[in-house]
Design an enzyme around this catalytic site. Structure first.
Site, PDB file in Angstrom:
ATOM      1  N   GLY A 224       0.872  -1.365   0.009  1.00  0.00           N
ATOM      2  CA  GLY A 224       0.106  -0.008  -0.047  1.00  0.00           C
ATOM      3  C   GLY A 224       0.764   1.452   0.237  1.00  0.00           C
ATOM      4  O   GLY A 224       2.010   1.193  -0.634  1.00  0.00           O
TER       5      GLY A 224
ATOM      6  N   ASP B 235       2.211   5.329 -12.070  1.00  0.00           N
ATOM      7  CA  ASP B 235       1.352   6.253 -12.857  1.00  0.00           C
ATOM      8  C   ASP B 235       0.064   6.598 -12.695  1.00  0.00           C
ATOM      9  O   ASP B 235      -0.557   7.574 -12.507  1.00  0.00           O
ATOM     10  CB  ASP B 235       1.692   6.079 -14.398  1.00  0.00           C
ATOM     11  CG  ASP B 235       3.155   5.939 -14.605  1.00  0.00           C
ATOM     12  OD1 ASP B 235       4.052   6.610 -14.087  1.00  0.00           O
ATOM     13  OD2 ASP B 235       3.596   5.322 -15.621  1.00  0.00           O
TER      14      ASP B 235
HETATM   15  O1  RIB Z   1       5.715   3.634 -15.771  1.00  0.00           O
HETATM   16  C1  RIB Z   1       5.645   2.849 -17.078  1.00  0.00           C
HETATM   17  C2  RIB Z   1       6.077   3.714 -18.313  1.00  0.00           C
HETATM   18  O2  RIB Z   1       7.627   3.928 -18.118  1.00  0.00           O
HETATM   19  C3  RIB Z   1       5.971   3.141 -19.553  1.00  0.00           C
HETATM   20  O3  RIB Z   1       4.643   3.246 -20.175  1.00  0.00           O
HETATM   21  C4  RIB Z   1       7.144   3.211 -20.229  1.00  0.00           C
HETATM   22  O4  RIB Z   1       6.870   4.047 -21.409  1.00  0.00           O
HETATM   23  C5  RIB Z   1       8.041   3.961 -19.355  1.00  0.00           C
HETATM   24  O5  RIB Z   1       7.962   5.457 -19.519  1.00  0.00           O
END
Ligand code: RIB
Length: 306
Positions: free
Chosen positions: A221, A248
């Protein structure tokens, strides 16, 4: 509005039963070519979570550029500040390990090395703006944009990925630093916290620089530390298929939820739930949940925490 200043890539991913040793060839399967890049992934995640999002970056004048932008375009991310470069579109080669979903990534940065802070006009930088940055574009351009955005009253979130030291003046200007367990050690060591035990680093950085530290620990987590309080958020119990872009997704959803005026506790819960869901499906942007799915999963997280 959320402005994402960062990288745009094409991802070429292959599933492997095991990763190759140095100099070895292993046979995998399931090659998938899809949009990626930490900046683009975060913009796409924030948009899927319901925010108005503008992406600022660069692609090449090549065949990879249109597919690299396609998902952001179809979700309604504002791409009017994505410019063309004579360098090729960024390209990431990704190995996804079957069983664990762990991804190993090598990036040819290409056009991302040509991104400049002045692609973001002053009129986009005000007190209603949440600015989200990462480390896949020139760090000096990040620094100049952070400086401008801080002076204009934006809320600034930096995801220090991939791991590079962050200058102290940048840390001091941030509202939120988002790091995983590897990145936090590097950022803290560079900022003079090399002797602190790893579990103390979120609080140490938060107090030292007067910011919020959102530290992610995979299946353990996340911890969001304000300097006074630690908000601990569990991950969902899931079976990972592909962890590419899960961080991301966390960043984009955290930014979108804060931009919507929710408090940090709720934003952390939404981000952690979304990051977990993103591990259950293949790809970076293709795995990102929409707002309705995030809300349902976040409600389960709160029920489990009670
Ligand atoms: O965090 C993942 C990303 O890291 C991927 O999509 C790749 O493009 C790199 O930038």
């Amino acid at each position: 509005m959320v402005i994402v200043f960062g990288s745009i890539n094409i991802d070429i991913a292959v599933n492997l039963a095991r990763l190759p040793e140095r100099g070895e060839t292993v046979l995998g399967h399931g090659c998938v070519i899809s949009p990626g890049g930490k900046g683009a992934n975060q913009a796409h995640a924030a948009r899927r979570a319901g925010a108005d999002v503008a992406m600022v970056g660069r692609g090449g004048a090549d065949a990879f550029a249109p597919p690299a932008l396609a998902r952001m375009r179809s979700e309604g991310v504002d791409l009017s500040r994505v410019e063309e470069s004579s360098e090729p579109t960024g390209c990431a080669t990704i190995w996804v390990e079957e069983g664990t979903g762990a991804s190993t990534i090598a990036v040819a940065s290409g056009a991302n090395t040509r991104v400049t802070h002045d692609q973001v006009p002053d009129e986009l930088l005000d007190g209603d703006t949440v600015l989200l940055l990462q480390h896949e574009v020139p760090l000096e351009e990040n620094r100049r944009l952070v400086d401008r955005a801080a002076r204009r009253g934006c809320r600034i979130l930096l995801n220090a990925a991939p791991a590079f030291p962050v200058p102290e003046d940048v840390l001091a200007a941030l509202d939120v630093l988002i790091v995983n367990e590897i990145e936090i050690v590097q950022v803290a060591a560079h900022a003079g916290g090399g002797d602190e035990p790893p579990e103390r680093l979120p609080e140490w950085l938060a107090r030292r620089f007067g910011l919020i530290v959102a530290a992610t620990y995979g299946e353990e987590g996340a911890v969001c530390h304000t300097g006074r309080e630690a908000i601990r958020t569990p991950a969902l119990p899931i079976r990972p298929v592909d962890t590419t872009g899960a961080g991301d997704t966390f960043c984009g959803v955290l930014a979108a939820t804060l931009a919507a005026g929710r408090d940090l506790r709720e934003a952390a819960r939404y981000a952690a739930a979304a990051g977990s869901l993103a591990c259950t499906r293949p790809g970076a942007q293709s795995s990102q949940p929409a707002r309705v799915e995030i809300e349902a999963a976040a409600a389960n997280l709160s029920a489990a925490a009670r």
